[in-house]
Design a protein around this motif. Structure first.
Motif, PDB file in Angstrom:
ATOM      1  N   GLY A   1      17.783 -10.784  -7.244  1.00  0.00           N
ATOM      2  CA  GLY A   1      18.732 -10.532  -8.317  1.00  0.00           C
ATOM      3  C   GLY A   1      18.121 -10.091  -9.625  1.00  0.00           C
ATOM      4  N   ARG A   2      16.808  -9.825  -9.644  1.00  0.00           N
ATOM      5  CA  ARG A   2      16.133  -9.526 -10.912  1.00  0.00           C
ATOM      6  C   ARG A   2      15.453  -8.161 -10.942  1.00  0.00           C
ATOM      7  N   ILE A   3      15.544  -7.416  -9.870  1.00  0.00           N
ATOM      8  CA  ILE A   3      14.881  -6.117  -9.836  1.00  0.00           C
ATOM      9  C   ILE A   3      15.707  -5.101 -10.623  1.00  0.00           C
ATOM     10  N   PRO A   4      15.085  -4.365 -11.543  1.00  0.00           N
ATOM     11  CA  PRO A   4      15.817  -3.377 -12.351  1.00  0.00           C
ATOM     12  C   PRO A   4      16.468  -2.300 -11.472  1.00  0.00           C
ATOM     13  N   ALA A   5      17.548  -1.724 -11.998  1.00  0.00           N
ATOM     14  CA  ALA A   5      18.298  -0.717 -11.249  1.00  0.00           C
ATOM     15  C   ALA A   5      17.415   0.466 -10.855  1.00  0.00           C
ATOM     16  N   ALA A   6      16.518   0.878 -11.750  1.00  0.00           N
ATOM     17  CA  ALA A   6      15.652   2.023 -11.452  1.00  0.00           C
ATOM     18  C   ALA A   6      14.740   1.722 -10.275  1.00  0.00           C
ATOM     19  N   ASP A   7      14.215   0.498 -10.216  1.00  0.00           N
ATOM     20  CA  ASP A   7      13.350   0.122  -9.098  1.00  0.00           C
ATOM     21  C   ASP A   7      14.151   0.009  -7.800  1.00  0.00           C
ATOM     22  N   LEU A   8      15.383  -0.505  -7.899  1.00  0.00           N
ATOM     23  CA  LEU A   8      16.235  -0.588  -6.711  1.00  0.00           C
ATOM     24  C   LEU A   8      16.513   0.814  -6.152  1.00  0.00           C
ATOM     25  N   ALA A   9      16.754   1.756  -7.055  1.00  0.00           N
ATOM     26  CA  ALA A   9      17.011   3.131  -6.613  1.00  0.00           C
ATOM     27  C   ALA A   9      15.779   3.710  -5.918  1.00  0.00           C
ATOM     28  N   GLU A  10      14.609   3.399  -6.448  1.00  0.00           N
ATOM     29  CA  GLU A  10      13.369   3.887  -5.828  1.00  0.00           C
ATOM     30  C   GLU A  10      13.148   3.237  -4.466  1.00  0.00           C
TER      31      GLU A  10
ATOM     32  N   ASP B   1       7.962  12.444  17.553  1.00  0.00           N
ATOM     33  CA  ASP B   1       6.505  12.610  17.393  1.00  0.00           C
ATOM     34  C   ASP B   1       5.884  13.449  18.499  1.00  0.00           C
ATOM     35  N   GLY B   2       6.710  14.153  19.246  1.00  0.00           N
ATOM     36  CA  GLY B   2       6.171  14.999  20.304  1.00  0.00           C
ATOM     37  C   GLY B   2       6.374  14.428  21.693  1.00  0.00           C
ATOM     38  N   ARG B   3       6.688  13.135  21.770  1.00  0.00           N
ATOM     39  CA  ARG B   3       6.951  12.516  23.065  1.00  0.00           C
ATOM     40  C   ARG B   3       8.464  12.453  23.251  1.00  0.00           C
ATOM     41  N   ILE B   4       8.979  13.053  24.273  1.00  0.00           N
ATOM     42  CA  ILE B   4      10.418  13.151  24.491  1.00  0.00           C
ATOM     43  C   ILE B   4      11.036  11.752  24.532  1.00  0.00           C
ATOM     44  N   GLY B   5      12.062  11.587  23.709  1.00  0.00           N
ATOM     45  CA  GLY B   5      12.779  10.326  23.686  1.00  0.00           C
ATOM     46  C   GLY B   5      12.119   9.236  22.876  1.00  0.00           C
ATOM     47  N   GLN B   6      10.966   9.515  22.312  1.00  0.00           N
ATOM     48  CA  GLN B   6      10.251   8.515  21.530  1.00  0.00           C
ATOM     49  C   GLN B   6      10.461   8.749  20.042  1.00  0.00           C
ATOM     50  N   PRO B   7      10.680   7.670  19.277  1.00  0.00           N
ATOM     51  CA  PRO B   7      10.852   7.837  17.835  1.00  0.00           C
ATOM     52  C   PRO B   7       9.538   8.179  17.165  1.00  0.00           C
ATOM     53  N   GLY B   8       9.627   8.613  15.923  1.00  0.00           N
ATOM     54  CA  GLY B   8       8.424   8.903  15.162  1.00  0.00           C
ATOM     55  C   GLY B   8       7.798   7.614  14.668  1.00  0.00           C
ATOM     56  N   ALA B   9       7.188   7.653  13.498  1.00  0.00           N
ATOM     57  CA  ALA B   9       6.546   6.457  12.952  1.00  0.00           C
ATOM     58  C   ALA B   9       6.708   6.434  11.448  1.00  0.00           C
ATOM     59  N   VAL B  10       6.914   5.235  10.908  1.00  0.00           N
ATOM     60  CA  VAL B  10       6.962   5.078   9.457  1.00  0.00           C
ATOM     61  C   VAL B  10       5.554   5.264   8.915  1.00  0.00           C
ATOM     62  N   HIS B  11       5.401   6.146   7.951  1.00  0.00           N
ATOM     63  CA  HIS B  11       4.084   6.420   7.398  1.00  0.00           C
ATOM     64  C   HIS B  11       3.564   5.214   6.624  1.00  0.00           C
ATOM     65  N   THR B  12       2.280   4.983   6.767  1.00  0.00           N
ATOM     66  CA  THR B  12       1.659   3.837   6.095  1.00  0.00           C
ATOM     67  C   THR B  12       1.885   3.881   4.588  1.00  0.00           C
ATOM     68  N   GLU B  13       1.776   5.063   4.002  1.00  0.00           N
ATOM     69  CA  GLU B  13       1.915   5.161   2.548  1.00  0.00           C
ATOM     70  C   GLU B  13       3.342   4.867   2.087  1.00  0.00           C
ATOM     71  N   THR B  14       4.336   5.173   2.929  1.00  0.00           N
ATOM     72  CA  THR B  14       5.717   4.845   2.577  1.00  0.00           C
ATOM     73  C   THR B  14       5.907   3.335   2.575  1.00  0.00           C
ATOM     74  N   ASP B  15       5.374   2.682   3.593  1.00  0.00           N
ATOM     75  CA  ASP B  15       5.439   1.222   3.679  1.00  0.00           C
ATOM     76  C   ASP B  15       4.722   0.592   2.487  1.00  0.00           C
ATOM     77  N   ARG B  16       3.565   1.111   2.183  1.00  0.00           N
ATOM     78  CA  ARG B  16       2.773   0.592   1.063  1.00  0.00           C
ATOM     79  C   ARG B  16       3.525   0.748  -0.261  1.00  0.00           C
ATOM     80  N   ALA B  17       4.133   1.914  -0.462  1.00  0.00           N
ATOM     81  CA  ALA B  17       4.877   2.161  -1.706  1.00  0.00           C
ATOM     82  C   ALA B  17       6.055   1.206  -1.842  1.00  0.00           C
TER      83      ALA B  17
END
Length: 236
Positions: A111-120, A136-152
């Motif tokens: 309940g304390r995260i600023p609106a700008a951070d929530l939007a990000e 990701d090139g394999r039929i029927g297989q999902p891609g992968a969440v990038h490490t940098e996205t998770d980190r951010a």
């Protein structure tokens, strides 16, 4: 003697309130001030440089170092790799350390995260969805969440606490964990689960429900722990 000289140089930096990048006295000046030999000064400075406390610029002098978490990251990484090859659950231990820190902090965010951070954070979870949906090139297989996205996501989540030291410690844990994980194990996972769990963490802190937020972060780390504990397929 060597440790004593190091401590006296550190005290000099503190007493003179020298910031990172500030010039330190020359070797002859340190020899005179500390009453020790040139070799003793050089050994002490080399040790302090390894810790990131000073920076030796050959031909220019010695300066106050960046005092970064790099030595901590290297130490954590080496300890974890060495433990792994001794048959220890060192990667799980490192994960538990990170989990303890993040679980202890999550209640302060509800309940304390600023609106700008929530939007990000919303945008980052949307990006995770996009990455997971990409084939990701394999039929029927999902891609992968990038490490940098998770980190951010995690960095942005705790940013509003405005604690630079905390941010550096979390980054150190992250760097060490992911470097070791990448080097040692191929951890299978469903990126859609990763997306769902990050969305739940975000929704929980947005709602202000502390218990829900704590459950969400524990579920996230519990999923990582399960993946790390699963047998790794070597393939043929």
């Amino acid at each position: 003697m060597a440790r004593d000289i190091q401590e006296r140089i550190k005290k000099l930096i503190i007493d003179q309130r020298l910031p990172s990048g500030a010039s330190l006295p020359t070797e002859p000046e340190l020899m005179e001030r500390l009453g020790v030999s040139r070799n003793s000064v050089r050994e002490a400075l080399k040790a302090l440089q390894a810790m990131g406390i000073v920076e030796i610029r050959h031909g220019f002098g010695t300066y106050v170092g960046p005092m970064s978490m790099a030595p901590m990251i290297e130490g954590l990484t080496f300890r974890t790799v060495a433990g792994h090859y001794r048959g220890e659950d060192s990667l799980l231990q490192l994960l538990e350390l990170r989990e303890a820190v993040e679980t202890g902090l999550i209640a302060r965010l509800a309940g304390r995260i600023p609106a700008a951070d929530l939007a990000e954070l919303d945008a980052l979870v949307d990006q995770m969805d996009t990455e997971a949906a990409a084939n990701d090139g394999r039929i029927g297989q999902p891609g992968a969440v990038h490490t940098e996205t998770d980190r951010a996501f995690h960095a942005t989540l705790y940013r509003c606490l405005r604690n630079p030291l905390l941010g550096e410690v979390l980054e150190a844990f992250w760097d060490a964990f992911h470097k070791v994980r990448t080097d040692l194990v191929d951890v299978p996972h469903d990126p859609r689960v990763t997306c769902r769990q990050h969305r739940e963490i975000l929704d929980a802190v947005r709602s202000g429900d502390v218990l829900r937020a704590e459950r969400a972060i524990r579920e996230h780390f519990g999923n990582i722990r399960t993946r790390l504990s699963a047998p790794v397929s070597t393939g043929n």
